[in-house]
Enzyme design. Structure first.
Site, mmCIF file in Angstrom:
data_model
loop_
_atom_site.group_PDB
_atom_site.id
_atom_site.type_symbol
_atom_site.label_atom_id
_atom_site.label_comp_id
_atom_site.label_asym_id
_atom_site.label_seq_id
_atom_site.Cartn_x
_atom_site.Cartn_y
_atom_site.Cartn_z
ATOM 1 N N GLN A 271 7.208 -0.633 8.700
ATOM 2 C CA GLN A 271 6.436 -0.666 7.463
ATOM 3 C C GLN A 271 7.275 -1.171 6.302
ATOM 4 O O GLN A 271 6.772 -1.863 5.413
ATOM 5 C CB GLN A 271 5.878 0.721 7.151
ATOM 6 N N HIS A 274 7.279 -4.935 5.275
ATOM 7 C CA HIS A 274 6.156 -5.531 4.555
ATOM 8 C C HIS A 274 6.547 -5.966 3.146
ATOM 9 O O HIS A 274 6.140 -7.028 2.675
ATOM 10 C CB HIS A 274 4.993 -4.543 4.439
ATOM 11 N N GLU A 340 -1.167 6.554 3.857
ATOM 12 C CA GLU A 340 -2.001 5.480 4.406
ATOM 13 C C GLU A 340 -1.954 5.533 5.935
ATOM 14 O O GLU A 340 -2.985 5.530 6.604
ATOM 15 C CB GLU A 340 -1.473 4.140 3.901
ATOM 16 N N HIS A 341 -0.744 5.548 6.491
ATOM 17 C CA HIS A 341 -0.542 5.699 7.933
ATOM 18 C C HIS A 341 0.254 6.981 8.168
ATOM 19 O O HIS A 341 1.312 7.157 7.561
ATOM 20 C CB HIS A 341 0.276 4.539 8.516
ATOM 21 N N ASP A 374 -2.262 -1.954 13.310
ATOM 22 C CA ASP A 374 -2.264 -3.164 12.495
ATOM 23 C C ASP A 374 -2.977 -4.314 13.194
ATOM 24 O O ASP A 374 -3.519 -5.202 12.526
ATOM 25 C CB ASP A 374 -0.823 -3.587 12.177
ATOM 26 N N HIS A 433 -45.771 14.557 -13.642
ATOM 27 C CA HIS A 433 -45.352 14.528 -12.247
ATOM 28 C C HIS A 433 -46.378 15.266 -11.383
ATOM 29 O O HIS A 433 -46.790 14.785 -10.324
ATOM 30 C CB HIS A 433 -43.982 15.200 -12.084
#
Length: 442
Positions: A271, A274, A340-341, A374, A433
């Site tokens: 990771q 990235h 996130e992961h 991924d 109504h």
């Protein structure tokens, strides 16, 4: 070596944990101030603004903002056969995974003759963003497009930044992935300006190949990106739907003494490659494992391709090792972090993973690394970041579907509820109504 945060022996609340855990600093508000003029420029000047902004941010002035069909076909023809085979496998796995998400329409008879049906209707048009910064992401094309196609969206447009190396078009592998999926509307537009184009549409320029009308507005914008893409999505939310404000990637690994430090280190590094701002966090009750992971990171990072990027990410304030008293505290830390992961590499990993409430995606056991998700797991890799997994989820078919309730009562069913309906209407001082019902029954 990862910096350490020792929480052993503490009993912090979720709020207190969120304050001490490693986290990337993302000032979306400041980024929003920078993207608002960009959005307005695209609204006012359309294609002319998009070309100017490409020249400013991407270093190239695209001749074609709308990618010509021959360029899509040529990119697919030239695609490496092994990459094509891998993309086709990813597409197949993701179709299967996303088809399993489709909700079932139901008809509920609330009382005899009174029905409420739940329909699921796809939005008409979507804009799908694929980033193009430090890496090339054809996998993001697959994740966005497959989810929208399975949901039944009829009109799809993809945008990805223009590349100076490829004559102002997006990267050829991005174009090839679009062609494989049958996407014909692809734009060489990046960043906040792509989000603005999707939200408001864009007129073309005279004397250019794009024509009078370049891009029609969409209903939903999805896809990952940097902080400026996230800020632009926040700015247009309400005019269009968005998936989430996805920011820089992050991973947390919950591991005990039995975890293999080689696997843990490799996944943290995967990771970190990235982006220098990527977050990699180890949560463990084993100081021995933490030491072994540090040693493995030193060994593996020295030979990885993007070593400098990895070292910057792992050495940043957003990354670190969190020492906990036991796995119970580890679960609490992971929920407070909302990764996130999240990988769970512990004894009885499935049971531990079942206790996690907040995570974009959970990877269970030593043979389910994040890179599987991924590309080929069949899950979606567009996931909530920055702790937003507390309330947000990964991209799915639901981002492109609207629940619509269909109500159908017959005369007898309406009569059965007329009196309580009148009571409620009068209690709210809305007698018309009740009159609208009584008129049908007299």
């Amino acid at each position: 070596m990862l910096r350490r945060i020792d929480l052993r022996g503490t009993d912090l609340s979720a709020r207190e944990l969120a304050q001490v855990l490693p986290r990337a600093t993302l000032d979306v508000e400041a980024a929003t101030a920078r993207v608002l003029p960009i959005i307005q420029d695209v609204r006012d000047r359309g294609a002319a603004a998009l070309r100017d902004l490409a020249e400013r941010f991407d270093g190239v002035r695209p001749e074609h903002l709308l990618v010509p069909a021959p360029a899509l076909r040529d990119a697919l023809d030239r695609l490496d056969p092994q990459v094509r085979e891998a993309l086709e496998l990813s597409i197949a796995h993701n179709r299967a995974g996303h088809e399993a998400q489709l909700p079932t329409e139901r008809d509920t008879e609330v009382l005899p003759g009174g029905h409420v049906r739940q329909r699921w209707v796809p939005v008409a048009r979507v804009g799908l963003y694929v980033p193009g910064g430090l890496a090339v992401y054809p996998s993001s094309v697959v994740m966005n497009v497959v989810a929208a196609q399975v949901a039944g969206v009829g009109s799809l447009a993809v945008a990805s930044p223009p590349q100076q190396a490829f004559g102002g078009l997006p990267h050829p592998t991005i174009l090839a992935a679009c062609a494989l999926l049958g996407v014909e509307e692809v734009y060489a537009v990046g960043g906040a300006q792509a989000v603005a184009m999707f939200a408001y549409g864009a007129v073309g320029e005279d004397g250019t190949p794009d024509g009078e009308r370049l891009c029609e507005p969409v209903d939903v914008v999805t896809g990952p990106g940097n902080i400026y893409v996230a800020a632009a999505k926040r700015a247009v939310m309400g005019r269009v739907g968005i998936d989430a404000e996805a920011g820089t990637t992050e991973i947390a690994v919950l591991a005990d003494a039995g975890a293999d430090p080689r696997y843990v280190a490799a996944d943290l590094i995967s990771q970190a490659e990235h982006d220098p701002a990527a977050a990699s966090v180890l949560v463990t009750d084993s100081p021995g494992l933490a030491d072994a992971v540090d040693a493995e990171i030193e060994r593996q990072a020295a030979t990885t391709t993007h070593a400098e990027r990895v070292r910057t990410a792992l050495g940043g304030a957003q990354s670190g090792t969190v020492l906990v008293t036991d796995l119970d505290q580890g679960v609490a830390v992971c929920d407070a972090y909302g990764a996130e992961h999240l990988e769970v590499q512990t004894a009885d990993a499935a049971a531990v993973a079942g206790r996690i409430r907040n995570a974009g995606a959970i990877f269970v056991g030593p043979y389910s690394p994040v890179p599987l998700g991924d590309y080929l797991a069949g899950s979606n890799h567009v996931l909530p970041t920055g702790g937003t997994a507390r309330f947000a989820s990964g991209l799915s078919v639901m981002a492109f579907l609207k629940p619509v309730q269909v109500i159908e009562y017959d005369d007898a069913a309406l009569r059965k509820v007329a009196d309580p309906l009148r009571a409620l209407a009068l209690s709210e001082d809305l007698p018309a109504h009740a009159d609208a019902v009584d008129l049908r029954l007299t």
